[in-house]
Design an enzyme around this catalytic site. Structure first.
Site, PDB file in Angstrom:
ATOM      1  N   GLY A 146       0.936  -1.171   0.012  1.00  0.00           N
ATOM      2  CA  GLY A 146      -0.046  -0.123   0.015  1.00  0.00           C
ATOM      3  C   GLY A 146       0.904   1.286  -0.069  1.00  0.00           C
ATOM      4  O   GLY A 146       1.869   1.228   0.678  1.00  0.00           O
ATOM      5  N   SER A 147       0.150   2.189  -0.724  1.00  0.00           N
ATOM      6  CA  SER A 147       1.247   3.525  -0.570  1.00  0.00           C
ATOM      7  C   SER A 147       0.951   4.067   0.752  1.00  0.00           C
ATOM      8  O   SER A 147       0.113   3.856   1.624  1.00  0.00           O
ATOM      9  CB  SER A 147       0.640   4.398  -1.894  1.00  0.00           C
ATOM     10  OG  SER A 147       1.092   3.956  -3.036  1.00  0.00           O
ATOM     11  N   GLY A 148       1.514   5.180   1.081  1.00  0.00           N
ATOM     12  CA  GLY A 148       1.508   6.088   2.364  1.00  0.00           C
ATOM     13  C   GLY A 148       2.587   5.674   3.247  1.00  0.00           C
ATOM     14  O   GLY A 148       2.876   6.110   4.352  1.00  0.00           O
ATOM     15  N   HIS A 149       3.633   4.775   2.869  1.00  0.00           N
ATOM     16  CA  HIS A 149       5.063   4.465   3.536  1.00  0.00           C
ATOM     17  C   HIS A 149       6.122   5.220   2.814  1.00  0.00           C
ATOM     18  O   HIS A 149       7.268   4.606   3.104  1.00  0.00           O
ATOM     19  CB  HIS A 149       5.096   3.025   3.641  1.00  0.00           C
ATOM     20  CG  HIS A 149       3.762   2.402   4.082  1.00  0.00           C
ATOM     21  ND1 HIS A 149       3.367   2.759   5.276  1.00  0.00           N
ATOM     22  CD2 HIS A 149       3.102   1.526   3.885  1.00  0.00           C
ATOM     23  CE1 HIS A 149       2.082   1.999   5.610  1.00  0.00           C
ATOM     24  NE2 HIS A 149       1.981   1.193   4.572  1.00  0.00           N
ATOM     25  N   HIS A 206       0.216   1.393   9.678  1.00  0.00           N
ATOM     26  CA  HIS A 206      -1.118   1.905   9.345  1.00  0.00           C
ATOM     27  C   HIS A 206      -1.896   2.266  10.402  1.00  0.00           C
ATOM     28  O   HIS A 206      -3.239   2.722  10.202  1.00  0.00           O
ATOM     29  CB  HIS A 206      -1.939   0.844   8.427  1.00  0.00           C
ATOM     30  CG  HIS A 206      -1.080   0.166   7.749  1.00  0.00           C
ATOM     31  ND1 HIS A 206      -0.227  -0.955   7.717  1.00  0.00           N
ATOM     32  CD2 HIS A 206      -0.901   0.329   6.306  1.00  0.00           C
ATOM     33  CE1 HIS A 206       0.092  -1.636   6.650  1.00  0.00           C
ATOM     34  NE2 HIS A 206      -0.044  -0.865   5.773  1.00  0.00           N
ATOM     35  N   LYS A 221       5.675  -7.551   2.824  1.00  0.00           N
ATOM     36  CA  LYS A 221       5.461  -7.137   4.161  1.00  0.00           C
ATOM     37  C   LYS A 221       4.412  -8.022   4.447  1.00  0.00           C
ATOM     38  O   LYS A 221       3.336  -8.198   3.616  1.00  0.00           O
ATOM     39  CB  LYS A 221       4.992  -5.644   4.517  1.00  0.00           C
ATOM     40  CG  LYS A 221       6.300  -4.674   4.005  1.00  0.00           C
ATOM     41  CD  LYS A 221       6.019  -3.468   4.518  1.00  0.00           C
ATOM     42  CE  LYS A 221       4.818  -2.480   3.849  1.00  0.00           C
ATOM     43  NZ  LYS A 221       4.787  -2.564   2.544  1.00  0.00           N
ATOM     44  N   ASP A 272      -1.265  -8.397   0.928  1.00  0.00           N
ATOM     45  CA  ASP A 272      -0.236  -8.374   0.324  1.00  0.00           C
ATOM     46  C   ASP A 272       0.349  -9.955   0.131  1.00  0.00           C
ATOM     47  O   ASP A 272       0.712 -10.316  -0.953  1.00  0.00           O
ATOM     48  CB  ASP A 272       1.152  -7.658   1.143  1.00  0.00           C
ATOM     49  CG  ASP A 272       0.835  -6.041   1.122  1.00  0.00           C
ATOM     50  OD1 ASP A 272       1.302  -5.294   0.376  1.00  0.00           O
ATOM     51  OD2 ASP A 272       0.046  -5.708   1.918  1.00  0.00           O
TER      52      ASP A 272
END
Lengths: 328, 328
Positions: B53-56, B214, B104, B109
């Site tokens: 996921g994006s945001g990291h 998250h 991860k 995922d």
């Protein structure tokens, strides 16, 4: 106020100790915490020394190393370092080719670096950076020095590493400063640890356009805008003042002020690139990240430097510092 | 919610476009935004592909380049990328030596990368990272993968660059994952753009110990502690679980979660180093910065990897990516 610290009194020293320990392959910290210096000195080069109030990390200590600074003097948070710190740094790193101080244009910094230059036994000169187009006068001293300082340190640092003399370095620095403009926007205030509360109040739907890196007021307080609108306002102000030759190549920097994540900074870079393209300007060199910050402020600034072949080649030259590294 | 964006729908694509434009000397962006790939492919090497996921950010796209990843698949914010994205990336970067997915440990995922491995025409295997000691079970799947993922990507990436085969790379990755533990703490929540409000509520004097990247709950919610106390709690939990040989050398990472400034991260590095020293451990390699973030969360995590000569030499090997560069 929630910050990672043990006490406001020891915060800066503990952070400097951690910085020096983490980056001990590149830098050394003076025993009295007066300056951070380059571990591997280069004999015969002009010593480049900068400094200023802490709270803008990685500026300046993060830029000590091959191809940038020889030393940096950290003041207390948002407070100029003292002339004694600057003279101690100069004595530690000067190798006889002279000293050039790189100074952001704030009254306290300019005064203390001027005093230090007079106190140095080696020939010392100063280069003052004033790239912020947001306001013409902040206090008595004209424009503020902000993120463009890092670009000056990189370009003048590369020339110093290549062996340029102090006169040529000062002329180069004046020229880069003249070719560089910045403007920033804050979404939140920073909080200085010793104060314990935000420097300014700002509503949940507001932003400060033209904010300074210590939370100084900018041009106007407005409702939150879309990224494209923010980029347009900042790039417009920069280009109007800079008057770059049509079709020229530029360096585009999108600088985070501390609490804005990479996702948003790269989005702003995209928006700013489009604004440059609309004006016939091409970002042939780019940098995005937290380089000249304001503690925990959410926000960003845009900086544009007009490039030529010489400046492009100085930008591309090898650099090896804690916060900026390439081609080494 | 104040963020630099034009709309929640276009935010990720605009950020990826800016990222690819800014770092176009190193990476290329697929026309359908399915993956970011290394511009200069190296023939005959095992292809390392990660994603999530994006945001990291900078994880994972910021680690595409020489010495780390060949491609990264960005999912929507906090959402796994799809198997189609992974297969498209694999087809674009595989050179016949096989594909290793670095994943991860989150259910979505793991499921999607497993499906992708089955769909690939080239031999593909997966390496699952689960370094977070905070909680034993997050959902059904055991420990979460957090900042240690970046260390795995660096070490396995260096070995892949040096020509190791897929079996050896998987064994190395399993071994590095087994030698690595992390734990984090949040001072504020992140705010996912599509949600528009903080993921969790937290008071002005509280912190979440053991938070996930998250915003998942950790071990406990407590009143804000001093930096030394936080470092002690995190290092204690890590070392108790890791059981490193007495006197061994370790890699110490202090990772910012997005909104915590460099000044505080280096102070935490200093505090964590002292905690390691108390336990007879020496941080012979170190890294401090925002590498595996959680959007605009204020907080940090500590990661410790037990080193040996091989791992130290892989860590020191040249790397040239948007977010990590040395010795090139």
């Amino acid at each position: 106020m929630k910050k990672f610290m043990n006490s406001t009194e020891t915060m800066l020293r503990e952070s400097l100790a951690g910085f020096a320990l983490c980056h001990r392959d590149i830098v050394a910290l003076d025993g009295d915490f007066r300056f951070v210096s380059r571990r591997q000195a280069k004999h015969g080069k002009v010593a480049l020394i900068s400094g200023g109030g802490s709270g803008h990390e990685p500026l300046h200590a993060g830029f000590v190393g091959h191809g940038m600074l020889d030393a940096a003097c950290p003041g207390q948070i948002f407070t100029s370092p003292t002339p004694d710190q600057m003279v101690a740094a100069a004595e530690a790193v000067a190798t006889g080719a002279g000293i050039l101080f790189i100074v952001k244009n704030y009254a306290g910094d300019v005064m203390n670096f001027t005093l230090a230059a007079e106190m140095c036994s080696t020939h010392a000169d100063s280069l003052v950076i004033d790239d912020d187009v947001a306001v013409e006068r902040s206090g008595q001293g004209g424009r503020r020095g902000v993120a463009g300082t890092m670009i000056v340190e990189k370009l003048v640092g590369a020339a110093a590493e290549a062996g340029a003399g102090i006169g040529a370095l000062k002329r180069l620095g004046v020229s880069v400063n003249g070719a560089t403009r910045s403007m920033g926007v804050a979404l939140t205030s920073c909080t200085a640890p010793a104060v314990g509360k935000p420097t300014f109040d700002i509503a949940g739907n507001e932003m400060e356009v033209g904010v300074g890196i210590h939370g100084e007021p900018g041009r106007r307080r407005v409702a939150m805008m879309r990224a494209d609108e923010i980029a347009e306002e900042l790039v417009h102000a920069i280009v109007q003042d800079l008057e770059p030759p049509s079709g020229c190549e530029v360096l585009l920097m999108v600088n985070g002020l501390g609490a804005t994540p990479s996702l948003e900074l790269h989005l702003m870079y995209n928006a700013a690139s489009r604004q440059l393209a609309k004006r016939g300007l091409k970002a042939s060199r780019s940098i995005v990240g937290n380089y000249v910050t304001s503690l925990d402020m959410a926000g960003c600034s845009i900086t544009v430097t007009v490039l030529n072949d010489e400046l492009t080649s100085l930008w591309d030259a090898p650099v090896h510092t804690p916060a900026l590294r390439w081609r080494m």
